[in-house]
Design an enzyme around this catalytic site. Structure first.
Site, PDB file in Angstrom:
ATOM      1  N   LYS A 110       7.476  -4.207   4.662  1.00  0.00           N
ATOM      2  CA  LYS A 110       7.607  -2.605   5.680  1.00  0.00           C
ATOM      3  C   LYS A 110       8.795  -3.307   6.793  1.00  0.00           C
ATOM      4  O   LYS A 110      10.239  -2.910   6.146  1.00  0.00           O
ATOM      5  CB  LYS A 110       6.885  -2.376   6.117  1.00  0.00           C
ATOM      6  CG  LYS A 110       6.112  -1.315   5.052  1.00  0.00           C
ATOM      7  CD  LYS A 110       5.306  -0.624   6.060  1.00  0.00           C
ATOM      8  CE  LYS A 110       4.124  -0.804   6.651  1.00  0.00           C
ATOM      9  NZ  LYS A 110       3.168  -1.538   6.452  1.00  0.00           N
ATOM     10  N   ASN A 133       6.950   2.026  12.917  1.00  0.00           N
ATOM     11  CA  ASN A 133       6.519   0.686  13.305  1.00  0.00           C
ATOM     12  C   ASN A 133       6.602  -0.355  13.751  1.00  0.00           C
ATOM     13  O   ASN A 133       6.256  -1.157  14.320  1.00  0.00           O
ATOM     14  CB  ASN A 133       5.320   1.178  11.992  1.00  0.00           C
ATOM     15  CG  ASN A 133       4.295   1.329  11.699  1.00  0.00           C
ATOM     16  OD1 ASN A 133       3.851   1.798  12.233  1.00  0.00           O
ATOM     17  ND2 ASN A 133       3.371   0.567  10.872  1.00  0.00           N
ATOM     18  N   HIS A 180      -6.720  -1.488   4.642  1.00  0.00           N
ATOM     19  CA  HIS A 180      -7.216   0.614   5.523  1.00  0.00           C
ATOM     20  C   HIS A 180      -8.096   0.585   4.587  1.00  0.00           C
ATOM     21  O   HIS A 180      -7.984   1.748   4.824  1.00  0.00           O
ATOM     22  CB  HIS A 180      -5.935   0.559   6.142  1.00  0.00           C
ATOM     23  CG  HIS A 180      -5.121   0.389   6.575  1.00  0.00           C
ATOM     24  ND1 HIS A 180      -5.310  -1.307   7.435  1.00  0.00           N
ATOM     25  CD2 HIS A 180      -4.020   0.042   6.310  1.00  0.00           C
ATOM     26  CE1 HIS A 180      -3.173  -1.556   7.769  1.00  0.00           C
ATOM     27  NE2 HIS A 180      -2.763  -0.703   7.343  1.00  0.00           N
TER      28      HIS A 180
END
Ligand code: ADP
Length: 439
Positions: A110, A133, A180
Protein backbone atom coordinates in the site's frame (compact mmCIF):
# COMPACT_ATOMS: atom_id res chain seq x y z
CA UNK A 1 -22.82 18.11 12.34
CA UNK A 2 -24.24 21.07 14.24
CA UNK A 3 -25.26 20.32 17.81
CA UNK A 4 -24.05 16.74 17.65
CA UNK A 5 -22.06 15.02 20.32
CA UNK A 6 -19.43 12.63 18.95
CA UNK A 7 -17.50 9.95 20.81
CA UNK A 8 -14.14 8.84 19.51
CA UNK A 9 -12.75 5.49 20.60
CA UNK A 10 -8.98 5.30 20.40
CA UNK A 11 -6.61 8.26 20.70
CA UNK A 12 -4.02 7.22 18.14
CA UNK A 13 -3.01 9.56 15.37
CA UNK A 14 -6.27 9.26 13.42
CA UNK A 15 -8.45 9.48 16.55
CA UNK A 16 -6.70 12.63 17.69
CA UNK A 17 -6.91 14.10 14.18
CA UNK A 18 -10.64 13.34 14.09
CA UNK A 19 -11.13 14.98 17.51
CA UNK A 20 -9.38 18.19 16.45
CA UNK A 21 -11.20 18.19 13.13
CA UNK A 22 -14.61 17.89 14.80
CA UNK A 23 -13.77 20.59 17.33
CA UNK A 24 -12.94 22.91 14.48
CA UNK A 25 -16.43 22.24 13.16
CA UNK A 26 -17.83 23.17 16.56
CA UNK A 27 -18.89 19.65 17.48
CA UNK A 28 -18.76 18.44 21.08
CA UNK A 29 -16.23 15.64 21.35
CA UNK A 30 -15.44 12.93 23.88
CA UNK A 31 -12.15 11.16 23.17
CA UNK A 32 -11.81 7.85 24.98
CA UNK A 33 -8.79 5.56 25.23
CA UNK A 34 -7.83 2.63 27.40
CA UNK A 35 -4.43 4.21 27.93
CA UNK A 36 -3.38 7.63 29.13
CA UNK A 37 -3.89 10.17 26.37
CA UNK A 38 -0.60 11.96 25.79
CA UNK A 39 -1.45 14.07 22.72
CA UNK A 40 -1.72 17.79 23.33
CA UNK A 41 -5.35 18.71 22.80
CA UNK A 42 -7.43 21.85 23.10
CA UNK A 43 -9.18 21.92 26.48
CA UNK A 44 -12.54 21.98 24.72
CA UNK A 45 -12.08 18.30 23.85
CA UNK A 46 -13.27 16.09 26.68
CA UNK A 47 -11.14 13.03 27.30
CA UNK A 48 -11.33 9.87 29.35
CA UNK A 49 -8.64 7.26 29.94
CA UNK A 50 -9.03 3.73 31.28
CA UNK A 51 -12.23 1.73 30.80
CA UNK A 52 -14.51 3.23 28.14
CA UNK A 53 -17.40 4.74 30.07
CA UNK A 54 -21.11 4.74 29.31
CA UNK A 55 -20.80 8.45 28.55
CA UNK A 56 -20.03 7.22 25.02
CA UNK A 57 -23.59 5.91 24.86
CA UNK A 58 -24.92 9.46 25.08
CA UNK A 59 -23.20 10.31 21.82
CA UNK A 60 -25.00 10.67 18.47
CA UNK A 61 -22.08 9.27 16.51
CA UNK A 62 -19.04 7.15 17.30
CA UNK A 63 -15.74 7.33 15.46
CA UNK A 64 -13.95 4.04 15.89
CA UNK A 65 -10.19 3.93 15.49
CA UNK A 66 -8.50 1.21 13.44
CA UNK A 67 -8.06 -2.00 15.39
CA UNK A 68 -10.63 -1.33 18.11
CA UNK A 69 -12.20 -4.80 18.33
CA UNK A 70 -15.92 -5.37 17.81
CA UNK A 71 -16.06 -7.67 20.80
CA UNK A 72 -15.31 -4.89 23.31
CA UNK A 73 -18.26 -4.54 25.69
CA UNK A 74 -18.57 -0.85 24.78
CA UNK A 75 -18.81 -1.70 21.05
CA UNK A 76 -21.56 -4.20 21.84
CA UNK A 77 -23.48 -1.61 23.86
CA UNK A 78 -23.08 0.91 21.04
CA UNK A 79 -24.45 -1.62 18.56
CA UNK A 80 -27.41 -2.39 20.85
CA UNK A 81 -28.25 1.31 21.06
CA UNK A 82 -27.93 1.52 17.26
CA UNK A 83 -25.56 4.45 17.47
CA UNK A 84 -23.89 5.14 14.14
CA UNK A 85 -20.26 4.10 13.93
CA UNK A 86 -17.91 5.63 11.36
CA UNK A 87 -14.23 5.37 10.72
CA UNK A 88 -12.13 8.51 10.62
CA UNK A 89 -11.97 7.94 6.85
CA UNK A 90 -15.76 8.09 6.52
CA UNK A 91 -15.90 11.24 8.63
CA UNK A 92 -13.12 13.11 6.86
CA UNK A 93 -14.06 12.06 3.34
CA UNK A 94 -17.47 13.69 3.79
CA UNK A 95 -15.67 17.02 3.96
CA UNK A 96 -13.02 16.37 1.32
CA UNK A 97 -13.47 17.75 -2.17
CA UNK A 98 -11.55 16.47 -5.14
CA UNK A 99 -11.55 15.94 -8.85
CA UNK A 100 -9.87 12.59 -8.28
CA UNK A 101 -10.21 10.73 -5.00
CA UNK A 102 -7.84 7.79 -5.33
CA UNK A 103 -8.00 5.07 -2.67
CA UNK A 104 -5.54 2.20 -2.43
CA UNK A 105 -5.84 -0.86 -0.24
CA UNK A 106 -4.34 -4.35 -0.13
CA UNK A 107 -2.51 -6.57 2.31
CA UNK A 108 0.94 -5.53 1.09
CA UNK A 109 2.42 -2.76 -1.01
CA UNK A 110 0.00 0.00 0.00
CA UNK A 111 2.57 2.58 1.06
CA UNK A 112 4.86 2.01 -1.90
CA UNK A 113 1.98 2.18 -4.38
CA UNK A 114 0.36 5.19 -2.71
CA UNK A 115 3.65 7.08 -2.75
CA UNK A 116 4.26 6.27 -6.42
CA UNK A 117 0.70 7.22 -7.38
CA UNK A 118 1.24 10.52 -5.57
CA UNK A 119 4.35 11.12 -7.68
CA UNK A 120 2.42 10.36 -10.86
CA UNK A 121 -0.41 12.73 -10.01
CA UNK A 122 2.03 15.46 -8.98
CA UNK A 123 2.81 15.85 -12.69
CA UNK A 124 -0.76 17.12 -13.27
CA UNK A 125 0.20 20.25 -11.30
CA UNK A 126 -3.03 20.38 -9.36
CA UNK A 127 -3.29 20.63 -5.58
CA UNK A 128 -2.30 17.17 -4.36
CA UNK A 129 -2.86 15.54 -0.97
CA UNK A 130 -1.34 12.15 -0.14
CA UNK A 131 -2.94 10.96 3.07
CA UNK A 132 -4.62 8.15 5.01
CA UNK A 133 -2.72 5.32 6.62
CA UNK A 134 0.48 6.67 5.17
CA UNK A 135 0.98 8.94 8.18
CA UNK A 136 -1.25 11.94 7.49
CA UNK A 137 -4.86 11.23 8.47
CA UNK A 138 -7.37 12.60 5.96
CA UNK A 139 -8.94 14.73 8.73
CA UNK A 140 -5.73 16.74 8.87
CA UNK A 141 -6.11 17.86 5.26
CA UNK A 142 -9.80 17.50 4.36
CA UNK A 143 -10.65 21.16 4.92
CA UNK A 144 -7.80 22.31 2.69
CA UNK A 145 -9.03 20.40 -0.36
CA UNK A 146 -10.83 22.03 -3.29
CA UNK A 147 -12.83 20.63 -6.21
CA UNK A 148 -9.63 20.73 -8.30
CA UNK A 149 -7.60 18.67 -5.82
CA UNK A 150 -6.32 15.18 -6.23
CA UNK A 151 -6.42 13.14 -3.05
CA UNK A 152 -4.44 9.91 -2.91
CA UNK A 153 -5.29 7.75 0.09
CA UNK A 154 -3.73 4.68 1.60
CA UNK A 155 -6.65 2.84 3.14
CA UNK A 156 -6.67 -0.10 5.57
CA UNK A 157 -9.32 -2.77 5.95
CA UNK A 158 -10.03 -1.36 9.42
CA UNK A 159 -10.93 2.04 7.98
CA UNK A 160 -13.16 0.42 5.37
CA UNK A 161 -15.11 -1.56 7.95
CA UNK A 162 -16.97 1.54 9.07
CA UNK A 163 -17.74 3.47 5.93
CA UNK A 164 -21.16 4.48 4.63
CA UNK A 165 -20.70 6.93 1.82
CA UNK A 166 -16.95 6.83 1.14
CA UNK A 167 -16.71 7.04 -2.63
CA UNK A 168 -13.35 7.07 -4.40
CA UNK A 169 -13.37 7.88 -8.12
CA UNK A 170 -10.40 5.58 -8.56
CA UNK A 171 -9.77 2.63 -6.27
CA UNK A 172 -7.32 -0.26 -6.16
CA UNK A 173 -7.00 -3.54 -4.29
CA UNK A 174 -3.40 -4.73 -4.65
CA UNK A 175 -3.66 -8.20 -3.14
CA UNK A 176 -5.47 -10.05 -0.37
CA UNK A 177 -3.46 -12.55 1.66
CA UNK A 178 -3.99 -13.71 5.26
CA UNK A 179 -3.46 -10.86 7.75
CA UNK A 180 -5.36 -9.34 10.69
CA UNK A 181 -7.50 -12.48 10.80
CA UNK A 182 -7.77 -12.26 14.59
CA UNK A 183 -9.68 -9.01 13.98
CA UNK A 184 -11.75 -9.88 10.93
CA UNK A 185 -12.47 -13.49 11.89
CA UNK A 186 -11.98 -15.13 8.49
CA UNK A 187 -10.42 -14.59 5.08
CA UNK A 188 -13.87 -14.06 3.66
CA UNK A 189 -14.64 -11.30 6.15
CA UNK A 190 -11.23 -9.72 5.57
CA UNK A 191 -11.69 -9.79 1.79
CA UNK A 192 -15.19 -8.37 2.14
CA UNK A 193 -13.84 -5.47 4.20
CA UNK A 194 -11.31 -4.73 1.45
CA UNK A 195 -14.06 -5.02 -1.17
CA UNK A 196 -15.98 -2.23 0.50
CA UNK A 197 -13.52 0.19 -1.11
CA UNK A 198 -15.66 0.04 -4.27
CA UNK A 199 -19.15 -0.34 -2.79
CA UNK A 200 -20.16 3.26 -3.53
CA UNK A 201 -18.44 3.46 -6.89
CA UNK A 202 -20.46 3.59 -10.12
CA UNK A 203 -19.70 2.72 -13.71
CA UNK A 204 -18.24 6.20 -14.12
CA UNK A 205 -15.48 5.17 -11.71
CA UNK A 206 -12.58 2.79 -12.06
CA UNK A 207 -11.42 0.01 -9.78
CA UNK A 208 -7.94 -1.46 -10.32
CA UNK A 209 -7.70 -5.13 -9.36
CA UNK A 210 -4.95 -7.77 -9.35
CA UNK A 211 -5.78 -10.45 -11.93
CA UNK A 212 -3.26 -12.82 -10.31
CA UNK A 213 -5.04 -12.73 -6.95
CA UNK A 214 -7.93 -15.19 -6.48
CA UNK A 215 -9.66 -13.00 -3.88
CA UNK A 216 -9.52 -9.97 -6.17
CA UNK A 217 -11.01 -12.01 -9.01
CA UNK A 218 -13.81 -13.14 -6.75
CA UNK A 219 -14.52 -9.60 -5.57
CA UNK A 220 -14.60 -8.30 -9.17
CA UNK A 221 -17.93 -10.05 -9.72
CA UNK A 222 -19.67 -7.58 -7.48
CA UNK A 223 -17.68 -4.48 -8.38
CA UNK A 224 -19.96 -1.71 -9.68
CA UNK A 225 -17.06 0.28 -11.20
CA UNK A 226 -15.26 -0.41 -14.47
CA UNK A 227 -12.52 -2.90 -13.61
CA UNK A 228 -9.00 -2.19 -14.82
CA UNK A 229 -6.96 -5.36 -14.31
CA UNK A 230 -3.26 -5.56 -13.65
CA UNK A 231 -1.10 -8.63 -13.86
CA UNK A 232 2.54 -9.61 -13.54
CA UNK A 233 1.93 -13.12 -14.83
CA UNK A 234 -0.68 -13.05 -17.58
CA UNK A 235 -2.08 -10.96 -20.39
CA UNK A 236 -5.19 -9.00 -19.57
CA UNK A 237 -7.71 -7.67 -22.05
CA UNK A 238 -8.59 -4.54 -20.10
CA UNK A 239 -5.80 -3.11 -18.04
CA UNK A 240 -2.03 -3.29 -17.80
CA UNK A 241 0.34 -6.23 -17.58
CA UNK A 242 3.99 -7.19 -17.46
CA UNK A 243 5.09 -9.29 -20.42
CA UNK A 244 7.83 -11.16 -18.57
CA UNK A 245 10.53 -9.56 -20.73
CA UNK A 246 10.92 -6.16 -19.14
CA UNK A 247 7.94 -4.42 -20.74
CA UNK A 248 4.69 -3.01 -19.46
CA UNK A 249 1.81 -3.49 -21.87
CA UNK A 250 -1.17 -1.13 -21.81
CA UNK A 251 -4.67 -2.19 -22.86
CA UNK A 252 -6.83 0.52 -21.39
CA UNK A 253 -9.02 3.22 -22.95
CA UNK A 254 -7.23 4.50 -26.01
CA UNK A 255 -3.93 3.02 -24.92
CA UNK A 256 -2.71 0.03 -26.93
CA UNK A 257 1.02 0.19 -26.41
CA UNK A 258 3.99 -1.11 -24.52
CA UNK A 259 7.08 0.40 -22.97
CA UNK A 260 10.28 -0.87 -21.38
CA UNK A 261 10.07 -0.73 -17.59
CA UNK A 262 12.95 1.27 -16.10
CA UNK A 263 12.85 1.24 -12.32
CA UNK A 264 15.10 1.31 -9.27
CA UNK A 265 12.64 -0.79 -7.27
CA UNK A 266 13.84 -4.37 -6.87
CA UNK A 267 11.70 -7.47 -6.85
CA UNK A 268 8.70 -8.99 -8.57
CA UNK A 269 6.38 -7.62 -5.88
CA UNK A 270 7.37 -4.11 -6.88
CA UNK A 271 6.45 -4.83 -10.49
CA UNK A 272 2.95 -5.48 -9.17
CA UNK A 273 2.93 -2.23 -7.20
CA UNK A 274 4.13 -0.37 -10.29
CA UNK A 275 1.47 -1.95 -12.51
CA UNK A 276 -1.29 -0.94 -10.11
CA UNK A 277 0.10 2.58 -9.83
CA UNK A 278 0.39 2.92 -13.61
CA UNK A 279 -3.20 1.75 -14.03
CA UNK A 280 -4.46 4.35 -11.54
CA UNK A 281 -2.40 7.09 -13.17
CA UNK A 282 -3.65 6.26 -16.68
CA UNK A 283 -7.24 6.15 -15.45
CA UNK A 284 -6.67 9.55 -13.82
CA UNK A 285 -5.39 11.15 -16.99
CA UNK A 286 -1.64 11.21 -16.30
CA UNK A 287 0.24 11.05 -19.60
CA UNK A 288 2.34 8.09 -20.54
CA UNK A 289 5.45 10.21 -20.92
CA UNK A 290 4.99 11.58 -17.39
CA UNK A 291 4.49 8.06 -16.07
CA UNK A 292 7.73 6.88 -17.66
CA UNK A 293 9.66 9.89 -16.42
CA UNK A 294 8.48 9.40 -12.84
CA UNK A 295 9.18 5.65 -12.91
CA UNK A 296 12.78 6.20 -14.01
CA UNK A 297 13.55 8.44 -11.03
CA UNK A 298 11.40 6.91 -8.26
CA UNK A 299 13.58 5.30 -5.62
CA UNK A 300 10.90 3.76 -3.43
CA UNK A 301 10.02 4.41 0.16
CA UNK A 302 12.31 4.53 3.18
CA UNK A 303 12.87 1.19 4.99
CA UNK A 304 11.41 -0.91 2.13
CA UNK A 305 14.31 -2.48 0.23
CA UNK A 306 15.94 0.93 0.38
CA UNK A 307 19.40 1.11 -1.17
CA UNK A 308 21.57 2.84 1.43
CA UNK A 309 25.01 2.76 -0.08
CA UNK A 310 27.30 0.93 -2.48
CA UNK A 311 30.72 0.43 -0.91
CA UNK A 312 33.51 -1.58 -2.58
CA UNK A 313 30.91 -3.04 -4.93
CA UNK A 314 28.71 -4.20 -2.04
CA UNK A 315 25.12 -2.95 -1.91
CA UNK A 316 23.68 -2.24 1.55
CA UNK A 317 19.90 -2.46 1.62
CA UNK A 318 17.58 -1.39 4.44
CA UNK A 319 14.36 -3.43 4.61
CA UNK A 320 13.59 -2.75 8.26
CA UNK A 321 9.86 -2.64 7.42
CA UNK A 322 10.05 -6.42 6.93
CA UNK A 323 8.63 -7.14 10.37
CA UNK A 324 7.24 -10.53 9.45
CA UNK A 325 8.44 -13.69 7.74
CA UNK A 326 6.48 -13.10 4.57
CA UNK A 327 8.04 -9.69 3.94
CA UNK A 328 11.51 -11.18 4.34
CA UNK A 329 10.57 -13.93 1.90
CA UNK A 330 9.59 -11.24 -0.61
CA UNK A 331 12.89 -9.44 0.02
CA UNK A 332 15.00 -12.57 -0.52
CA UNK A 333 13.21 -13.16 -3.82
CA UNK A 334 14.09 -9.65 -4.98
CA UNK A 335 17.82 -10.08 -5.56
CA UNK A 336 19.80 -12.22 -7.96
CA UNK A 337 23.16 -11.40 -6.30
CA UNK A 338 24.50 -13.27 -3.25
CA UNK A 339 22.95 -12.05 -0.02
CA UNK A 340 24.31 -11.56 3.46
CA UNK A 341 21.11 -11.35 5.44
CA UNK A 342 20.76 -9.70 8.84
CA UNK A 343 17.63 -10.93 10.55
CA UNK A 344 16.06 -11.21 13.97
CA UNK A 345 14.40 -9.04 16.59
CA UNK A 346 11.17 -9.59 18.49
CA UNK A 347 9.61 -12.71 17.03
CA UNK A 348 5.93 -13.00 16.26
CA UNK A 349 5.64 -16.72 16.89
CA UNK A 350 5.35 -17.60 13.20
CA UNK A 351 7.70 -20.27 11.83
CA UNK A 352 10.83 -19.15 9.95
CA UNK A 353 10.87 -22.31 7.85
CA UNK A 354 9.14 -20.67 4.82
CA UNK A 355 12.46 -18.86 4.29
CA UNK A 356 14.51 -22.03 3.97
CA UNK A 357 14.44 -22.66 0.24
CA UNK A 358 15.11 -19.02 -0.68
CA UNK A 359 17.97 -18.87 1.82
CA UNK A 360 19.47 -21.92 0.16
CA UNK A 361 19.14 -20.31 -3.29
CA UNK A 362 20.02 -16.70 -2.58
CA UNK A 363 21.91 -16.26 0.70
CA UNK A 364 25.53 -16.96 1.47
CA UNK A 365 25.41 -16.06 5.16
CA UNK A 366 22.93 -15.24 7.92
CA UNK A 367 23.69 -12.85 10.76
CA UNK A 368 21.18 -13.15 13.57
CA UNK A 369 20.33 -10.38 16.04
CA UNK A 370 17.83 -9.81 18.82
CA UNK A 371 15.57 -11.60 21.21
CA UNK A 372 14.29 -14.35 18.92
CA UNK A 373 17.82 -15.59 18.11
CA UNK A 374 17.28 -19.07 19.67
CA UNK A 375 14.20 -19.79 17.53
CA UNK A 376 15.85 -18.52 14.35
CA UNK A 377 18.98 -20.60 14.99
CA UNK A 378 16.87 -23.66 15.74
CA UNK A 379 14.88 -23.36 12.53
CA UNK A 380 17.41 -22.00 10.05
CA UNK A 381 20.75 -23.53 11.04
CA UNK A 382 22.61 -25.84 8.68
CA UNK A 383 21.49 -24.23 5.40
CA UNK A 384 24.23 -21.61 4.99
CA UNK A 385 26.77 -20.31 7.54
CA UNK A 386 24.86 -18.68 10.39
CA UNK A 387 26.27 -16.47 13.13
CA UNK A 388 24.71 -15.05 16.28
CA UNK A 389 25.88 -11.46 16.46
CA UNK A 390 23.44 -9.99 19.00
CA UNK A 391 22.89 -6.51 17.69
CA UNK A 392 22.95 -4.40 14.59
CA UNK A 393 26.28 -2.61 15.12
CA UNK A 394 28.09 -5.90 15.27
CA UNK A 395 26.11 -7.29 12.35
CA UNK A 396 27.06 -4.39 10.08
CA UNK A 397 30.71 -4.57 11.10
CA UNK A 398 30.80 -8.29 10.50
CA UNK A 399 28.94 -8.08 7.19
CA UNK A 400 31.32 -5.44 5.88
CA UNK A 401 34.28 -7.66 6.70
CA UNK A 402 32.99 -10.77 4.94
CA UNK A 403 31.14 -9.18 1.99
CA UNK A 404 32.71 -9.45 -1.44
CA UNK A 405 32.29 -7.33 -4.54
CA UNK A 406 28.80 -7.98 -5.99
CA UNK A 407 27.21 -9.07 -2.70
CA UNK A 408 24.17 -7.48 -1.13
CA UNK A 409 24.04 -6.88 2.62
CA UNK A 410 20.34 -6.98 3.42
CA UNK A 411 18.71 -5.99 6.71
CA UNK A 412 15.36 -7.77 6.46
CA UNK A 413 14.61 -8.84 10.01
CA UNK A 414 11.40 -10.94 9.67
CA UNK A 415 10.74 -9.69 13.20
CA UNK A 416 9.39 -6.69 15.02
CA UNK A 417 11.93 -4.28 16.48
CA UNK A 418 10.55 -3.68 19.96
CA UNK A 419 13.17 -5.77 21.76
CA UNK A 420 15.89 -3.25 20.86
CA UNK A 421 14.17 -0.23 19.28
CA UNK A 422 11.03 1.88 19.59
CA UNK A 423 9.90 0.96 16.09
CA UNK A 424 11.09 -0.31 12.72
CA UNK A 425 11.88 3.22 11.53
CA UNK A 426 14.35 3.71 14.36
CA UNK A 427 15.95 0.33 13.57
CA UNK A 428 16.22 1.23 9.88
CA UNK A 429 17.74 4.63 10.61
CA UNK A 430 20.27 3.03 12.96
CA UNK A 431 21.25 0.59 10.22
CA UNK A 432 21.70 3.45 7.77
CA UNK A 433 23.87 5.40 10.19
CA UNK A 434 26.05 2.36 10.77
CA UNK A 435 26.40 1.72 7.05
CA UNK A 436 27.23 5.34 6.29
CA UNK A 437 29.98 5.26 8.91
CA UNK A 438 31.72 2.29 7.30
CA UNK A 439 35.09 3.32 5.91
P1 ADP B 1 2.08 -1.76 3.23
O1 ADP B 1 1.90 -0.28 3.32
O2 ADP B 1 0.87 -2.44 2.65
O3 ADP B 1 2.57 -2.39 4.49
P2 ADP B 1 4.65 -1.37 1.89
O4 ADP B 1 4.67 -0.71 0.57
O5 ADP B 1 5.00 -0.57 3.07
O6 ADP B 1 3.21 -2.02 2.11
O7 ADP B 1 5.55 -2.66 1.83
C1 ADP B 1 5.78 -3.39 3.03
C2 ADP B 1 6.41 -4.74 2.74
O8 ADP B 1 5.46 -5.56 2.07
C3 ADP B 1 7.58 -4.67 1.78
O9 ADP B 1 8.79 -4.50 2.47
C4 ADP B 1 7.53 -6.01 1.09
O10 ADP B 1 8.18 -6.97 1.85
C5 ADP B 1 6.06 -6.35 1.07
N1 ADP B 1 5.40 -6.02 -0.21
C6 ADP B 1 5.32 -4.81 -0.80
N2 ADP B 1 4.61 -4.87 -1.92
C7 ADP B 1 4.17 -6.14 -2.04
C8 ADP B 1 3.35 -6.83 -2.97
N3 ADP B 1 2.82 -6.22 -4.02
N4 ADP B 1 3.13 -8.16 -2.76
C9 ADP B 1 3.66 -8.78 -1.71
N5 ADP B 1 4.43 -8.19 -0.78
C10 ADP B 1 4.69 -6.89 -0.94
Amino acid sequence: MNGLRVGIIGAGRSGVAAAKFLRRLGVRVLLSDRQRITASLPSSIQTESGPHSDRLLDCDLIIRSPGVPNHLPIMKKIALRRIRVWSELELASRFARAEHLVAITGTNGKTTTTTLVGEFFKTLRRPLFVAGNIGMPLSEVALKTTPRSTIVLEVSSYQLENIESFHPTLSAILNITPDHLEHHGSMKAYASAKGRIFENQTKDDVCVLNADDPWCRRLARRCPARVCWFSRRQKVRKGVYYDGHGNIVLRWGNYRSRFALRTHLPGPHNIENILAAVALALAGGVSLSAIRRVLARFHGVEHRLELVRILHGVRYVNDSKATNVDSTRVALASFADPLIVILGGEGKGAPYSPLKSLIRKRAKRLLVIGEDTPAIVRELKGIVPLEKVGHLAKAVQHASRVAEHGDVVLLSPACASFDQYNNYEERGRHFKRLVKKLA
